[in-house]
Write an enzyme that holds these catalytic residues in place. Structure first.
Site, PDB file in Angstrom:
ATOM      1  N   ALA A   1      -2.599  11.148 -36.317  1.00  0.00           N
ATOM      2  CA  ALA A   1      -3.658  11.063 -37.160  1.00  0.00           C
ATOM      3  C   ALA A   1      -4.954  11.365 -36.542  1.00  0.00           C
ATOM      4  CB  ALA A   1      -3.811   9.862 -38.188  1.00  0.00           C
TER       5      ALA A   1
ATOM      6  N   HIS B   1      -6.824   2.342 -37.714  1.00  0.00           N
ATOM      7  CA  HIS B   1      -7.290   2.817 -36.607  1.00  0.00           C
ATOM      8  C   HIS B   1      -8.100   4.005 -36.664  1.00  0.00           C
ATOM      9  CE1 HIS B   1      -6.666   4.212 -32.175  1.00  0.00           C
ATOM     10  NE2 HIS B   1      -7.152   5.429 -32.794  1.00  0.00           N
ATOM     11  N   GLU B   2      -7.595   4.942 -37.672  1.00  0.00           N
ATOM     12  CA  GLU B   2      -8.470   6.082 -37.940  1.00  0.00           C
ATOM     13  C   GLU B   2      -9.783   5.694 -38.783  1.00  0.00           C
ATOM     14  OE1 GLU B   2      -7.697   8.468 -36.216  1.00  0.00           O
ATOM     15  OE2 GLU B   2      -5.561   7.730 -36.053  1.00  0.00           O
TER      16      GLU B   2
ATOM     17  N   GLU C   1     -10.827   5.480 -27.716  1.00  0.00           N
ATOM     18  CA  GLU C   1      -9.556   5.134 -28.108  1.00  0.00           C
ATOM     19  C   GLU C   1      -8.987   3.946 -27.779  1.00  0.00           C
ATOM     20  OE1 GLU C   1      -8.137   6.859 -30.234  1.00  0.00           O
ATOM     21  OE2 GLU C   1      -8.879   8.804 -30.099  1.00  0.00           O
TER      22      GLU C   1
HETATM   23  N1  PHE Z   1      -8.259  11.099 -31.977  1.00  0.00           N
HETATM   24  C1  PHE Z   1      -6.729  10.811 -32.703  1.00  0.00           C
HETATM   25  C2  PHE Z   1      -6.690   9.358 -32.906  1.00  0.00           C
HETATM   26  O1  PHE Z   1      -6.953   8.617 -33.619  1.00  0.00           O
HETATM   27  C3  PHE Z   1      -5.831  11.402 -31.916  1.00  0.00           C
HETATM   28  C4  PHE Z   1      -5.807  13.015 -31.908  1.00  0.00           C
HETATM   29  C5  PHE Z   1      -5.972  13.555 -30.748  1.00  0.00           C
HETATM   30  C6  PHE Z   1      -5.141  13.412 -33.009  1.00  0.00           C
HETATM   31  C7  PHE Z   1      -6.045  14.875 -30.672  1.00  0.00           C
HETATM   32  C8  PHE Z   1      -4.974  14.711 -33.078  1.00  0.00           C
HETATM   33  C9  PHE Z   1      -5.542  15.541 -31.648  1.00  0.00           C
HETATM   34  O2  PHE Z   1      -6.080   8.723 -31.665  1.00  0.00           O
HETATM   35 ZN    ZN Z   2      -7.679   7.016 -32.017  1.00  0.00          ZN
END
Ligand code: PHE
Ligand code: ZN
Length: 877
Positions: free
Chosen positions: A270, A305-306, A328
């Site tokens: 996501a 998370h998102e 992250e």
């Molecule tokens: N940033 C997203 C996450 O929540 C991951 C992601 C990275 C999705 C690159 C798409 C492309 O971890």
């Molecule tokens: Zn993330």
């Protein structure tokens, strides 16, 4: 594609601030099949932070058909006024501040790489992280350029009634020829990787959340109409996440609307785009009839998370992509804490550690090993790794433990306050921890810079009423890092007496202490009345590989009495690993292990109703990959024989106990609470042992087949249905083919269930599964352009079915290589990710290593930059 040319390398040491800033961005996206037009109006100004004052403007672009460039109202001429240098647009001699309008044509319909703007099942959507925005328009595509975005979307009203972008809706209306438009304005400056746009005909689940300060936020979840009934769990998870982040981190949501769109074609799980998250359907849709309990858990944690990224990622973002773990690692830590508060903390911790040691440790010990903050990369897409995410979360967890809950909260408050609206580094994060606590974390920061899993060897002696523990730490060399310095390692420990009671370690009677190691070798002494059993690394207090020569009695004591969930699980794992080692290397049989293991297992079963989920974890044997990683060179078939043999032997020896569990935990109707999920999980473990014994011909399969068939005929939920199917199919029990066929027929219109159906077949143990996988690739429902389906067949075969992937005739490797080649032309990110499945190459016994190496070497000519980087690391290691 590269033509024998090495990929360019990007280095952290070369970081320079952007030459120009873009305070304002207005996008106009005119969606038309085959001729989508993007007009970007940018306000640019020179960045005072950039001392060398370059007077060339360089904008990133990729797959763009440039139609016009207008600077301060004057149309520029190609050649004289601007030039295209590869994918970049270069405009020399620009003023201090100016406006720039570019117009490009793009082809979302042909975009199978799924980055930038693309189509999925009749809708348009975007994915811009990390460097996808440059496939939409020319822009400084880097996270430290923050801009205020206003986006207008035009599209056919019938086909795309819904037009979404980041921020708040500010305008909408009809246009000629049955078309319409909508304008969205995002008041928060953001890097372009957080941009998103969606156009489609989608169903909506709406709700509201009232924030702590009393603002109402509209919540909207969108999916295809047929999936409207699968959004309740995500909505519930979202509301709980919002409340939790207010309570635990003091973080309130900041816009008036928060939206999530479910998309079938998606490279990752996501994406946290500001105010408009885009999700892989697999991480948002959930319904008991179609989604397993594990799927429900995943939706809960990914939604959280998102959402949490809104602060850790969006309000405070990364200066450059080397700092990826800043957002992250921290956000994974936050979602793990959320899941721990929503479920059983002990169980969630073991699940997270299990994932780390069985997936991130192998990465950190193989050719792809890299620091949590890498020093260089070829393609940043290849660094969305378990190291950056999961090890990064452990590094944040260690800091939270070193500071304690109160100081950690003060430090995160300081971080969010100080850096709100900025793009910062991991050092900035740690500086907040240091400032609040007064701790010196200079040595601690090596965790970010040094790759590899540290090995912590512990030795002990009991002399004169003193128990002495000697700790020795050593981090093995990793690619590009031959020498390592000692790390700061927090080791939480307790000492158990003969009855398994924790001994007091100080005057206050505390039974747990944290030893903070800083040197390569250190000794600590504890005055205790007799030689104890050490309970080490409690809660998995540091991401290290612990070596201590536990004897069987100590492990039994820990398993039976330790109050720490991780240490109990670890003790069980050590008992299983030891038994399996005696089979793989020691010439013993699985049956020889039964007498030693049954008392242990019976004891866990006897206490199972205290916490069935924890019992399920304690009763689960290590995976073949985990066992294989402890034996050099790797003989996958030998390991497979040992693990499946032990499972069958334990299935037979304890058949009555497994039956009692399987029957006793059977539910008459579905319940969705955590306790019910725990019971289902334990029941599946019991059925797994019985099925293994039945499949090996060691018990009569008939009663089990009857039981599983009854479940399949009237399942209470997908966990039960899929569990029964897997037990039949993986053990080739009577009726397995018919069951597969019936399941495939019943669920043919549910893509996420069909992914499971493909996955079950790709994980049938045995070399002949390679042929079965070939057939699956030819199945009408198989789609190369659908990452979830590709993962269901190929990634599962490669990563979760060693006895098939490592077929002695090399057929698994050849299938792997053919699939990589095919995928690389469609979606290089997915190809590169999948290629990591070859990372055990150098560990394999020579015959297999030769075959896998040959298959991978053939792929090098013409490989994409993404795939080439991974192949090079694996082959040249
Ligand atoms: N940033 C997203 C996450 O929540 C991951 C992601 C990275 C999705 C690159 C798409 C492309 O971890
Ligand atoms: Zn993330």
């Amino acid at each position: 594609m590269r033509d024998g040319q090495p990929n360019p390398v990007t280095r952290l040491a070369d970081y320079q601030p952007p030459a120009f800033l873009v305070p304002d961005t207005r996008l106009d996206v005119d969606l038309r099949d085959g001729e989508t037009r993007v007009t970007a109006h940018l306000k640019l100004e020179r960045n005072p932070a950039r001392a060398d004052r370059p007077d060339e403007l360089v904008l990133d672009g990729d797959h763009l058909d440039l139609r016009s460039v207008v600077l301060d109202g004057r149309e520029l001429a190609p050649g004289d006024d601007y030039r295209l240098d590869g994918p970049r647009l270069i405009i020399p001699g620009v003023p201090e501040a100016f406006s720039l309008t570019t117009e490009v044509r793009i082809e979302p319909e042909k975009n199978t790489a799924l980055e930038g703007l693309y189509r999925s099942n009749g809708m348009y959507c975007t994915q811009c992280e990390a460097e996808g925005f440059r496939r939409i328009t020319f822009f400084p595509d880097r996270p430290d350029v923050l801009s205020r975005f206003t986006t207008t979307i035009h599209a056919d009203k019938g086909a795309y009634p819904l037009l979404l972008s980041n921020g708040n809706p500010v305008d909408a209306g009809d246009e000629a020829d049955g078309r319409h438009f909508a304008t969205w304005e995002d008041p928060f400056p953001k890097p372009c990787y957080l941009f998103a746009l969606v156009a489609g005909d989608l169903a909506c689940l709406a709700d509201t959340f009232t924030t702590a300060s009393g603002r109402d936020v509209a919540l909207r979840l969108y999916a295809e109409h047929r999936d409207l009934d699968k959004l309740d769990h995500a909505m519930d998870s979202l509301k709980r996440s919002m409340a939790w982040d207010e309570k635990v981190f003091g973080r309130e949501y900041d816009l008036d609307i928060f939206q999530i769109v479910a998309v079938s074609h998606f490279n990752m799980g996501a994406m946290e785009n500001k105010g408009l998250n885009i999700f892989n359907t697999s991480c948002v849709l959930a319904h008991p009839a179609t989604t397993t309990d594990a799927g429900f858990e995943r939706v809960e944690s990914v939604v959280a998370h998102e959402y949490f990224h809104n602060w850790s990622g969006n309000r405070v973002t990364c200066r450059d992509w080397f700092q990826l773990s800043l957002k992250e690692g921290f956000t994974v830590f936050r979602d793990q804490e959320f899941s721990s508060d929503m479920n059983s903390r002990a169980v969630v911790r073991v699940e997270n550690v299990d994932f780390l040691v069985n997936h991130q440790f192998p990465e950190d010990q193989g050719p792809m090993a890299h620091p949590v903050r890498p020093a260089e990369y070829q393609k940043i897409d290849n660094f969305y790794t378990l190291t950056v995410y999961e090890k990064g979360a452990e590094i944040v967890r260690m800091q939270s433990q070193l500071l304690g809950a109160e100081d950690f909260r003060r430090a995160t408050d300081l971080y969010f306050e100080r850096f709100d609206g900025q793009a910062v580094t991991c050092d900035d994060f740690v500086a907040c921890m240091e400032q609040v606590s007064g701790l010196d974390l200079a040595q601690f920061k090596r965790w970010y810079a040094q790759a590899g899993t540290p090995v912590l060897t512990v030795e002990d002696e009991y002399v004169d009423g003193e128990y002495r523990l000697t700790f020795e730490q050593h981090t093995p060399p990793t690619p590009g890092q031959p020498d390592k310095a000692p790390l700061m390692v927090p080791v939480k420990l307790a000492l158990l007496d003969g009855e398994g009671r924790a001994l007091p370690l100080d005057d206050q009677g505390r039974t747990e202490t944290v030893v903070i190691l800083r040197e390569a070798r250190e000794t600590r002494a504890f005055p205790v009345p007799a030689r104890p059993t050490p309970s080490l690394l409690r809660g998995f207090s540091a991401p290290v590989s612990l070596r201590y020569d536990f004897d069987e009695r100590q492990l039994n004591t820990l398993l039976a009495h330790d109050s720490d969930g991780f240490c109990r699980w670890d003790a069980a794992q050590r008992l299983y690993f030891a038994a399996l080692a005696r089979v793989v290397d020691g010439g013993e049989t699985p049956a020889d292990q039964v007498a030693r293991l049954t008392p242990v297992i019976e004891q866990v079963i006897a206490r199972a109703d205290e916490d069935p989920a924890q019992a399920a974890l304690l009763l689960t044997l290590p995976t073949e990959n985990a066992v294989g990683d402890r034996h050099t060179p790797l003989h996958p078939q030998r390991v497979h024989a040992a693990v499946s043999g032990l499972r069958a032997a334990l299935g037979e020896a304890l058949a009555d106990a497994w039956w009692r569990l399987a029957e006793g935990l059977r539910e008459s109707d579905y319940q969705g609470d955590g306790a019910a999920m725990g019971r289902r999980r334990l029941r599946q473990v019991a059925l797994g042992y019985l099925a293994a014994a039945a499949g090996a011909g060691q018990v009569d399969p008939e009663p089990l087949v009857a039981h599983l068939s009854a479940t399949l005929a009237a399942p209470t939920c997908m966990t039960e249905e899929l569990g029964a199917l897997r037990a039949l199919v993986h053990n080739r029990l009577p009726g397995h083919d018919a069951a597969l066929k019936a399941f495939g027929e019943r669920w043919k219109d549910e893509p996420l269930v069909m992914d499971q159906w493909f996955g079950v077949q790709a994980t049938v143990p045995g070399a002949d599964t390679v042929d079965r996988a070939e057939a699956l690739l030819a199945h009408p429902a198989f789609e190369w352009t659908l990452p979830n389906r590709v993962r269901a067949v190929i990634a599962t075969l490669v990563n979760a079915n060693p006895s098939a992937f490592h077929a002695p005739d090399g057929s698994g490797y050849r299938l792997f290589a053919r699939a990589l080649k095919k995928l690389d032309g469609i979606n290089p990110q997915i190809a590169a990710r999948l290629a990591n499945g070859g990372a055990r190459l150098k560990r394999l016994e020579p015959g297999l290593a030769q075959q896998l190496g040959d298959a991978l070497r053939d792929l090098r000519p013409g490989a994409s930059a993404n795939l080439a980087e991974v192949l090079d690391r694996i082959l040249d290691a």
